[in-house]
Enzyme design. Structure first.
Site, short mmCIF file in Angstrom:
data_model
loop_
_atom_site.label_atom_id
_atom_site.label_comp_id
_atom_site.label_asym_id
_atom_site.label_seq_id
_atom_site.Cartn_x
_atom_site.Cartn_y
_atom_site.Cartn_z
N GLU A 1 70.35 25.47 59.01
CA GLU A 1 69.39 24.89 58.02
C GLU A 1 67.94 25.28 58.50
O GLU A 1 67.02 25.74 57.70
CB GLU A 1 69.38 23.43 57.80
CG GLU A 1 70.58 23.08 56.91
CD GLU A 1 71.84 23.04 57.23
OE1 GLU A 1 72.74 22.57 56.87
OE2 GLU A 1 71.95 23.14 58.75
N HIS B 1 76.62 11.91 54.21
CA HIS B 1 76.41 12.54 52.96
C HIS B 1 75.81 11.62 51.69
O HIS B 1 76.00 11.69 50.64
CB HIS B 1 78.05 13.03 52.38
CG HIS B 1 78.67 14.08 53.06
ND1 HIS B 1 79.22 13.91 54.34
CD2 HIS B 1 78.83 15.54 53.00
CE1 HIS B 1 79.72 14.55 55.03
NE2 HIS B 1 79.17 15.85 54.19
#
Length: 658
Positions: A397, A464
């Site tokens: 990322e 998540h």
């Protein structure tokens, strides 16, 4: 030290000499000014001039170079006016950051230079993005980026090399191995003989070059650049060198063994090259004195000009107005034809129509190409736009956000999909320290949208399910968008892509396939900073966003006696606080609902602002409702009681009855 002239003409030999001499004389002057208190800090590159000068002279002026804080020779080789450099170091208005940053922490599009940030590593990923833009445009260019041996231990270094190798990007990764990361010697930093060996793990070529031999640096880099322009690919170059001063002047060099200092002192790149040119008859003592006199005169003239400039003055309006790149919102009205559309499809449709509208918009993310992303937002995009524009990325990322910044610097737009908003923590640094600050620092835009599938209620557990908007609403320079309906999602995403500023675009994944709405079939935009009054009432104000809007509507349906104003913020930065004030002045009561944990969230700021501006209109305490102060749990019973929906109903009833 051996020098091989090869086919270099006398003018090039002299250019390389004067190229090194100039930064050395500037540095010597700066060290005097530092002792006099006329500059605040100095990072010396004495002993390393051959690398900066040799690499820069081997590049074309149209090619980007990303230097570090010891690469003064890069700036002087690109012929930046010295008074602007001096003004930069003194924090003056004509410096490149107008007093907002110091040292070499700046960039300039005019000279194709992109300066560092103190976190070092993201610079390498930015180079990837710049090179990617050149490659996509089929421009035969090289991007050169510098790092020290210390920063090669950072994850960003490895991410950038891997991305460059996988995508065959024309990047020249330059490691200045000067033996010490501040005071830490190389044997305490890595456990291989040469850092160049790391290239093998990424399937890259590498070279080891004597960083104190200007002819070796220039000729080998020139040769490499020509080869990379012919066949784009990354190359890792390790320059063996040494710095003869401390990490910065206050550090000193006591940690360096005296014997080592003497050995490297004999390898001084300027003294040795000067002796060689004297021996070859290219230089004479008289010519050397003349060159030094001319450069010294140039230095003094430009110093006088910088010193004569008044200190930078504070203008609050100017400071606030220059955090963001100017953006003139252009309203594109929706067409009359609508379709009942899921939230997820509205986002996909907006992204697709934006891809047609902006032919240099690049989407990057994990599994977004043929697979279409884990939520299938980009399903079917590859046949329409190709894998050059819809790019699968490695799991890195930080490197990809940095590459998006590089695409923006080189004139493109980027959308980065975080597979889950939680994973943005791995890319946090470049977002909050590079993208957010770049315009304020040196007037550069960060034309990047980071898409953030977020939120709980789907049993996804602690990694998540976060809705982490508060990580970013605190950071000046970022815009934060959080739609609750398909209509808003499409229009706001289109605006986010048009906006040249960095936008965190939150998409509640619990809404993806559960919420439908009538959405115009054609392209349209919606403005930032304008809340939506979902429901009008007179007895109480409910302010929320995202899934909270739907929770509030469900609760109000259960309690029709509550005549509420329901305000959907839609964007959290910019925030339409005036809409909140207007509602509170009408109803006298306010409850703020957020899905995130309560402490430190947007609800706290709204509450504080209302207390400051609307206290006299309040008939009850302002109430905030958020999730439990724990990580997001997995089991259904735990998650249902973690989320604020049930608590909101009770607090709303209590406030209504107050």
């Amino acid at each position: 030290m051996r020098y091989h002239i090869g086919d270099l003409d006398e003018q090039r030999l002299l250019d390389l000499y004067t190229g090194m001499l100039k930064p050395r004389l500037i540095e010597e002057k700066m060290l005097i000014l530092l002792r006099q208190g006329k500059v605040s800090k100095w990072f010396s590159g004495i002993g390393q001039e051959a690398i900066s000068v040799g690499v820069t002279q081997a590049l074309k002026e149209t090619e980007y170079i990303l230097p570090m804080h010891r690469n003064l020779g890069v700036f002087t080789s690109r012929n930046i006016p010295l008074y602007r450099l001096f003004a930069q170091w003194q924090g003056k208005q004509s410096g490149f950051t107008q007093g907002r940053d110091r040292s070499f922490h700046f960039g300039t599009q005019e000279y194709r230079i992109v300066g560092m940030i103190s976190h070092l590593g993201p610079q390498l990923g930015v180079a990837d993005g710049i090179a990617l833009a050149d490659m996509l445009r089929r421009k035969k260019r090289v991007t050169a980026v510098f790092t020290g041996e210390g920063a090669t231990s950072e994850g960003d270094f490895h991410e950038a090399l891997n991305v460059a190798s996988v995508w065959n990007l024309p990047v020249l990764f330059c490691i200045e191995n000067n033996g010490y990361g501040l005071s830490t010697p190389t044997n305490e930093q890595y456990n291989c003989e040469n850092l160049a060996e790391r290239a093998k793990g990424y399937g890259m070529e590498s070279r080891i070059i004597d960083g104190n031999n200007i002819l070796e640096v220039y000729t080998k880099i020139d040769e490499l650049c020509k080869a990379i322009r012919r066949r784009p690919r990354p190359v890792l170059v390790e320059f063996k060198t040494f710095r003869m001063r401390g990490h910065e002047e206050a550090s000193g060099t006591k940690y360096v063994p005296e014997k080592l200092m003497k050995e490297w002192g004999k390898k001084d790149p300027i003294a040795n090259y000067e002796a060689f040119l004297l021996e070859e008859g290219v230089l004479t003592p008289e010519k050397i004195e003349q060159l030094k006199a001319d450069i010294s005169e140039e230095i003094n003239e430009n110093l006088d000009k910088a010193f004569e400039e008044s200190p930078v003055s504070f203008n609050e309006t100017k400071e606030l107005n220059e955090v963001y790149h100017p953006f003139e919102y252009q309203e594109v009205n929706p067409n009359s034809e609508t379709k009942n559309t899921r939230f997820v499809d509205a986002i996909s449709e907006g992204l697709e129509q934006s891809m047609y509208r902006h032919n240099e918009l690049i989407i990057m993310g994990q599994d977004i190409a043929d697979y279409g992303g884990v939520f299938k937002i980009t399903e079917g995009f590859v046949p329409k736009f190709g894998k050059s524009r819809v790019r699968n990325t490695p799991i890195c990322e930080s490197g990809i956000v940095s590459a998006a910044m590089g695409l923006s610097i080189n004139g493109m737009k980027a959308v980065v999909e975080m597979q889950f908003a939680d994973f943005v923590s791995s890319g946090f640094n470049p977002i909050v320290n590079y993208l957010a600050k770049v315009h304020y620092r040196w007037n550069e835009k960060a034309d990047v949208v980071v898409r953030m599938p977020c939120g709980g209620g789907v049993g996804a557990g602690p990694f998540h399910s976060q809705t982490n908007e508060a990580w970013f609403t605190k950071t000046p320079g970022l815009k934060v968008v959080y739609p609750s309906s398909p209509y808003d999602a499409k229009g706001l995403l289109n605006t986010a892509i048009n906006d040249p500023n960095p936008v965190l675009f939150f998409e509640h994944k619990g809404l993806y396939r559960s919420v439908y709405g009538d959405v115009p079939t054609d392209y349209y935009t919606l403005p930032f900073g304008k809340a939506h009054v979902v429901k009008e009432g007179k007895s109480i104000s409910i302010v929320t966003f995202g899934a909270g809007v739907h929770w509030a509507l469900e609760t109000l349906q259960k309690h029709p006696e509550i005549d509420a104003d329901l305000i959907d913020l839609r964007t959290l930065q910019p925030l339409d606080i005036e809409a909140v004030f207007a509602s509170v002045k009408k109803t006298g009561k306010l409850i703020i609902l957020q899905e995130d944990t309560l402490f430190g969230g947007i609800a706290s700021d709204i509450s504080a602002m209302v207390m400051e501006e609307c206290f006299q209109y309040l008939d009850a305490p302002v109430k905030r409702v958020g999730s439990l102060e724990t990580p997001v749990p997995f089991a259904k019973a735990l998650e249902e009681n973690y989320l604020p929906k049930k608590r909101f109903e009770q607090v709303l009833l209590d406030l209504y009855a107050y």
